[in-house]
Scaffold this motif. Sequence first.
Motif, PDB file in Angstrom:
ATOM      1  N   HIS A 152      33.965   1.405   2.697  1.00 59.54           N
ATOM      2  CA  HIS A 152      33.723   0.310   1.749  1.00 59.54           C
ATOM      3  C   HIS A 152      34.979   0.014   0.922  1.00 59.54           C
ATOM      4  O   HIS A 152      35.214  -1.129   0.528  1.00 59.54           O
ATOM      5  N   THR A 153      35.779   1.036   0.670  1.00 52.85           N
ATOM      6  CA  THR A 153      37.025   0.860  -0.088  1.00 52.85           C
ATOM      7  C   THR A 153      38.014   0.030   0.714  1.00 52.85           C
ATOM      8  O   THR A 153      38.629  -0.904   0.187  1.00 52.85           O
ATOM      9  N   VAL A 154      38.149   0.342   2.000  1.00 52.17           N
ATOM     10  CA  VAL A 154      39.039  -0.436   2.873  1.00 52.17           C
ATOM     11  C   VAL A 154      38.513  -1.859   2.990  1.00 52.17           C
ATOM     12  O   VAL A 154      39.279  -2.828   2.909  1.00 52.17           O
ATOM     13  N   ASN A 155      37.213  -1.984   3.152  1.00 49.27           N
ATOM     14  CA  ASN A 155      36.597  -3.300   3.275  1.00 49.27           C
ATOM     15  C   ASN A 155      36.873  -4.151   2.034  1.00 49.27           C
ATOM     16  O   ASN A 155      37.176  -5.343   2.143  1.00 49.27           O
ATOM     17  N   LYS A 156      36.806  -3.535   0.861  1.00 51.99           N
ATOM     18  CA  LYS A 156      37.071  -4.265  -0.379  1.00 51.99           C
ATOM     19  C   LYS A 156      38.535  -4.703  -0.440  1.00 51.99           C
ATOM     20  O   LYS A 156      38.832  -5.838  -0.825  1.00 51.99           O
ATOM     21  N   ALA A 157      39.454  -3.826  -0.053  1.00 57.23           N
ATOM     22  CA  ALA A 157      40.881  -4.175  -0.043  1.00 57.23           C
ATOM     23  C   ALA A 157      41.124  -5.338   0.913  1.00 57.23           C
ATOM     24  O   ALA A 157      41.822  -6.302   0.563  1.00 57.23           O
ATOM     25  N   TYR A 158      40.552  -5.280   2.105  1.00 58.47           N
ATOM     26  CA  TYR A 158      40.721  -6.360   3.075  1.00 58.47           C
ATOM     27  C   TYR A 158      40.124  -7.664   2.547  1.00 58.47           C
ATOM     28  O   TYR A 158      40.694  -8.737   2.729  1.00 58.47           O
ATOM     29  N   SER A 159      38.993  -7.565   1.891  1.00 61.53           N
ATOM     30  CA  SER A 159      38.345  -8.751   1.332  1.00 61.53           C
ATOM     31  C   SER A 159      39.224  -9.415   0.275  1.00 61.53           C
ATOM     32  O   SER A 159      39.393 -10.639   0.257  1.00 61.53           O
ATOM     33  N   VAL A 160      39.818  -8.616  -0.602  1.00 59.21           N
ATOM     34  CA  VAL A 160      40.696  -9.146  -1.648  1.00 59.21           C
ATOM     35  C   VAL A 160      41.956  -9.747  -1.012  1.00 59.21           C
ATOM     36  O   VAL A 160      42.412 -10.821  -1.409  1.00 59.21           O
ATOM     37  N   LEU A 161      42.505  -9.087  -0.005  1.00 54.05           N
ATOM     38  CA  LEU A 161      43.678  -9.619   0.690  1.00 54.05           C
ATOM     39  C   LEU A 161      43.355 -10.968   1.336  1.00 54.05           C
ATOM     40  O   LEU A 161      44.179 -11.877   1.338  1.00 54.05           O
ATOM     41  N   ARG A 162      42.153 -11.093   1.866  1.00 56.08           N
ATOM     42  CA  ARG A 162      41.735 -12.376   2.453  1.00 56.08           C
ATOM     43  C   ARG A 162      41.636 -13.440   1.375  1.00 56.08           C
ATOM     44  O   ARG A 162      42.149 -14.538   1.526  1.00 56.08           O
ATOM     45  N   GLN A 163      41.003 -13.095   0.255  1.00 55.32           N
ATOM     46  CA  GLN A 163      40.859 -14.047  -0.847  1.00 55.32           C
ATOM     47  C   GLN A 163      42.215 -14.488  -1.403  1.00 55.32           C
ATOM     48  O   GLN A 163      42.378 -15.630  -1.818  1.00 55.32           O
ATOM     49  N   GLY A 221      44.936 -14.755   0.324  1.00 59.86           N
ATOM     50  CA  GLY A 221      45.704 -15.478   1.328  1.00 59.86           C
ATOM     51  C   GLY A 221      46.729 -14.659   2.087  1.00 59.86           C
ATOM     52  O   GLY A 221      47.732 -15.203   2.553  1.00 59.86           O
ATOM     53  N   PHE A 222      46.484 -13.353   2.254  1.00 60.06           N
ATOM     54  CA  PHE A 222      47.410 -12.512   3.006  1.00 60.06           C
ATOM     55  C   PHE A 222      46.919 -12.198   4.419  1.00 60.06           C
ATOM     56  O   PHE A 222      47.724 -11.927   5.306  1.00 60.06           O
ATOM     57  N   ILE A 223      45.614 -12.187   4.605  1.00 59.09           N
ATOM     58  CA  ILE A 223      45.066 -11.889   5.931  1.00 59.09           C
ATOM     59  C   ILE A 223      43.920 -12.844   6.241  1.00 59.09           C
ATOM     60  O   ILE A 223      43.366 -13.490   5.350  1.00 59.09           O
ATOM     61  N   LYS A 224      43.604 -12.911   7.520  1.00 58.02           N
ATOM     62  CA  LYS A 224      42.375 -13.571   7.931  1.00 58.02           C
ATOM     63  C   LYS A 224      41.552 -12.535   8.687  1.00 58.02           C
ATOM     64  O   LYS A 224      42.109 -11.609   9.291  1.00 58.02           O
ATOM     65  N   LEU A 225      40.262 -12.670   8.613  1.00 54.62           N
ATOM     66  CA  LEU A 225      39.377 -11.733   9.293  1.00 54.62           C
ATOM     67  C   LEU A 225      38.822 -12.423  10.529  1.00 54.62           C
ATOM     68  O   LEU A 225      38.236 -13.495  10.440  1.00 54.62           O
ATOM     69  N   ASP A 226      39.046 -11.814  11.675  1.00 55.45           N
ATOM     70  CA  ASP A 226      38.633 -12.359  12.959  1.00 55.45           C
ATOM     71  C   ASP A 226      37.661 -11.371  13.594  1.00 55.45           C
ATOM     72  O   ASP A 226      37.953 -10.182  13.655  1.00 55.45           O
TER      73      ASP A 226
END
Length: 127
Positions: free
Chosen positions: A51-62, A64-69
């Motif tokens: 869940h911690t990694v998921n939260k980091a990825y979610s914030v990075l997406r918000q 504008g650093f990553i997209k989730l595919d």
Amino acid sequence: MVIKIDFESEEAIYVQLKNQIILGIATDRIREGDSLPSVRQLADNIGINMHTVNKAYSVLRQEGFIKLDRRKGAVIALDVNKLEALEALQRELAVILARSLCKNISRGEVHQMVDDIYDYYTRKCEE
């Protein structure tokens, strides 16, 4: 990609993870189009909750650093809306500069620090 988490730090682990990925992009260790490890894989490698990694990825997406595919997972995809980035940077800098004023850090010291950091990352990108 080497991620270093300080488990003794008061900074939240997801923030440390997010910042490590941003620093990796800034220093060209991670490039546009690169896939990040899966949430499960990165959590296992670091020894943290998924869940911690998921939260980091979610914030990075918000931010504008990553997209989730669904097929490729988290992929570096920089949102190049410069105006938005400048506005976000201004909001973040306002708080940082307010903190520096509270700690009696001078304008000159701030300018020198910004120049040093900017030069460091510029050199890293050129290597």
